[in-house]
Design a protein around this motif. Sequence first.
Motif, short mmCIF file in Angstrom:
data_model
loop_
_atom_site.label_atom_id
_atom_site.label_comp_id
_atom_site.label_asym_id
_atom_site.label_seq_id
_atom_site.Cartn_x
_atom_site.Cartn_y
_atom_site.Cartn_z
N ASP A 65 0.82 -1.21 0.00
CA ASP A 65 0.00 0.00 0.00
C ASP A 65 0.85 1.26 0.00
OD1 ASP A 65 -2.55 -1.39 0.32
OD2 ASP A 65 -1.83 -1.86 2.35
N LEU A 66 2.09 1.13 0.48
CA LEU A 66 2.96 2.28 0.66
C LEU A 66 4.41 1.83 0.56
CD1 LEU A 66 2.81 5.38 1.66
CD2 LEU A 66 3.35 4.43 3.90
N ILE A 67 5.25 2.69 -0.02
CA ILE A 67 6.68 2.44 -0.10
C ILE A 67 7.39 3.47 0.78
CG2 ILE A 67 8.73 2.42 -1.59
CD1 ILE A 67 6.72 1.79 -3.94
N LEU A 68 8.19 3.00 1.74
CA LEU A 68 9.10 3.87 2.49
C LEU A 68 10.47 3.69 1.85
CD1 LEU A 68 8.25 3.25 6.27
CD2 LEU A 68 7.63 5.19 4.83
N LEU A 69 11.08 4.80 1.46
CA LEU A 69 12.27 4.71 0.62
C LEU A 69 13.40 5.58 1.14
CD1 LEU A 69 13.43 3.71 -2.12
CD2 LEU A 69 12.41 5.74 -3.15
N ASP A 70 14.53 4.94 1.42
CA ASP A 70 15.76 5.67 1.71
C ASP A 70 16.34 6.13 0.37
OD1 ASP A 70 17.94 6.71 3.07
OD2 ASP A 70 18.97 4.79 3.23
N LEU A 71 16.98 7.28 0.36
CA LEU A 71 17.55 7.77 -0.90
C LEU A 71 18.92 7.20 -1.21
CD1 LEU A 71 16.64 11.56 -1.09
CD2 LEU A 71 15.57 9.62 -2.25
N ASN A 72 19.77 7.12 -0.21
CA ASN A 72 21.17 6.74 -0.43
C ASN A 72 21.37 5.27 -0.09
OD1 ASN A 72 21.90 9.49 -1.04
ND2 ASN A 72 21.61 9.88 1.13
N MET A 73 21.26 4.44 -1.15
CA MET A 73 21.40 3.00 -0.98
C MET A 73 22.38 2.46 -2.02
SD MET A 73 17.49 1.70 -0.38
CE MET A 73 16.90 2.40 -1.92
N PRO A 74 22.99 1.32 -1.70
CA PRO A 74 23.88 0.71 -2.70
C PRO A 74 23.09 0.06 -3.82
CG PRO A 74 23.72 -0.67 -0.74
CD PRO A 74 22.96 0.59 -0.45
N LYS A 75 23.79 -0.25 -4.89
CA LYS A 75 23.28 -0.95 -6.08
C LYS A 75 22.34 -0.10 -6.91
CE LYS A 75 24.06 -5.53 -4.28
NZ LYS A 75 23.55 -6.88 -4.09
N LYS A 76 21.33 0.50 -6.31
CA LYS A 76 20.42 1.39 -7.02
C LYS A 76 19.88 2.36 -5.97
CE LYS A 76 17.86 -0.19 -10.20
NZ LYS A 76 16.92 -0.70 -11.17
N ASP A 77 20.09 3.64 -6.19
CA ASP A 77 19.66 4.60 -5.17
C ASP A 77 18.17 4.89 -5.27
OD1 ASP A 77 19.24 6.57 -7.11
OD2 ASP A 77 20.93 7.80 -6.50
N GLY A 78 17.66 5.60 -4.28
CA GLY A 78 16.24 5.88 -4.19
C GLY A 78 15.69 6.66 -5.37
N LYS A 79 16.45 7.61 -5.88
CA LYS A 79 15.96 8.41 -7.01
C LYS A 79 15.77 7.56 -8.26
CE LYS A 79 18.19 12.47 -5.18
NZ LYS A 79 19.53 12.94 -5.04
N ASP A 80 16.69 6.62 -8.49
CA ASP A 80 16.54 5.71 -9.63
C ASP A 80 15.29 4.84 -9.46
OD1 ASP A 80 18.84 6.68 -10.85
OD2 ASP A 80 20.12 5.10 -10.02
N CYS A 81 15.05 4.40 -8.24
CA CYS A 81 13.85 3.60 -7.97
C CYS A 81 12.58 4.40 -8.23
CB CYS A 81 13.85 3.10 -6.52
SG CYS A 81 15.11 1.87 -6.17
N ILE A 82 12.57 5.65 -7.77
CA ILE A 82 11.39 6.50 -7.99
C ILE A 82 11.10 6.61 -9.48
CG2 ILE A 82 10.43 8.83 -7.73
CD1 ILE A 82 12.28 9.06 -5.19
N CYS A 83 12.14 6.86 -10.27
CA CYS A 83 11.96 6.98 -11.73
C CYS A 83 11.35 5.71 -12.31
CB CYS A 83 13.29 7.28 -12.40
SG CYS A 83 13.91 8.93 -12.11
N GLU A 84 11.87 4.56 -11.92
CA GLU A 84 11.35 3.29 -12.44
C GLU A 84 9.91 3.05 -12.00
OE1 GLU A 84 13.55 -0.42 -12.31
OE2 GLU A 84 15.41 0.74 -12.13
N ILE A 85 9.63 3.31 -10.75
CA ILE A 85 8.28 3.09 -10.22
C ILE A 85 7.28 3.99 -10.93
CG2 ILE A 85 6.82 3.40 -8.16
CD1 ILE A 85 9.39 2.53 -6.54
N LYS A 86 7.62 5.24 -11.11
CA LYS A 86 6.68 6.20 -11.71
C LYS A 86 6.47 5.97 -13.20
CE LYS A 86 5.49 8.16 -7.97
NZ LYS A 86 4.14 7.93 -7.46
#
Length: 149
Positions: A65-86
């Motif tokens: 129902d909800l994603i809690l997302l840290d921005l600074n992560m290894p392998k793929k950072d939070g901003k890259d994840c946001i782009c893919e999700i959106k």
Amino acid sequence: MNNYLTPMNIICAEDDPDDRMMTQEAFDECELKGDLTFVENGEELMSYLNRNNQFQELENQCLPDLILLDLNMPKKDGKDCICEIKKDPTLKKIPIVVLTTSNDEDDILKTYNLGVSSYITKPVQFDAMVDIFKTIHQYWFNTVRLPKN
């Protein structure tokens, strides 16, 4: 009486074990119904959401129902994840709450421009984290209407 009875299904992408532990303990302290699942980096988050790799067995289960997302992560950072999700029609409706140590104005602006729903700077104090979960639950699960998965 506990008014946190609406079940909540949350995926939390967090690479720091201490932050994961505090997040889980704050969730438990609130006596919230539902599940809080952790992944340790952005690649795992995307595999979880897409039901790939080690998460294939979740194929027939509802998305979180909800994603809690840290921005600074290894392998793929939070901003890259946001782009893919959106960009994904199935995932883009899931609210993303950034929960990170950064209070940098550029990070805040960039993530809102990418389409996050909220931006929260992680507190250091446990009581403040408990308050955040109470607020998240009240807002996202009792106040607003979310689309069904």
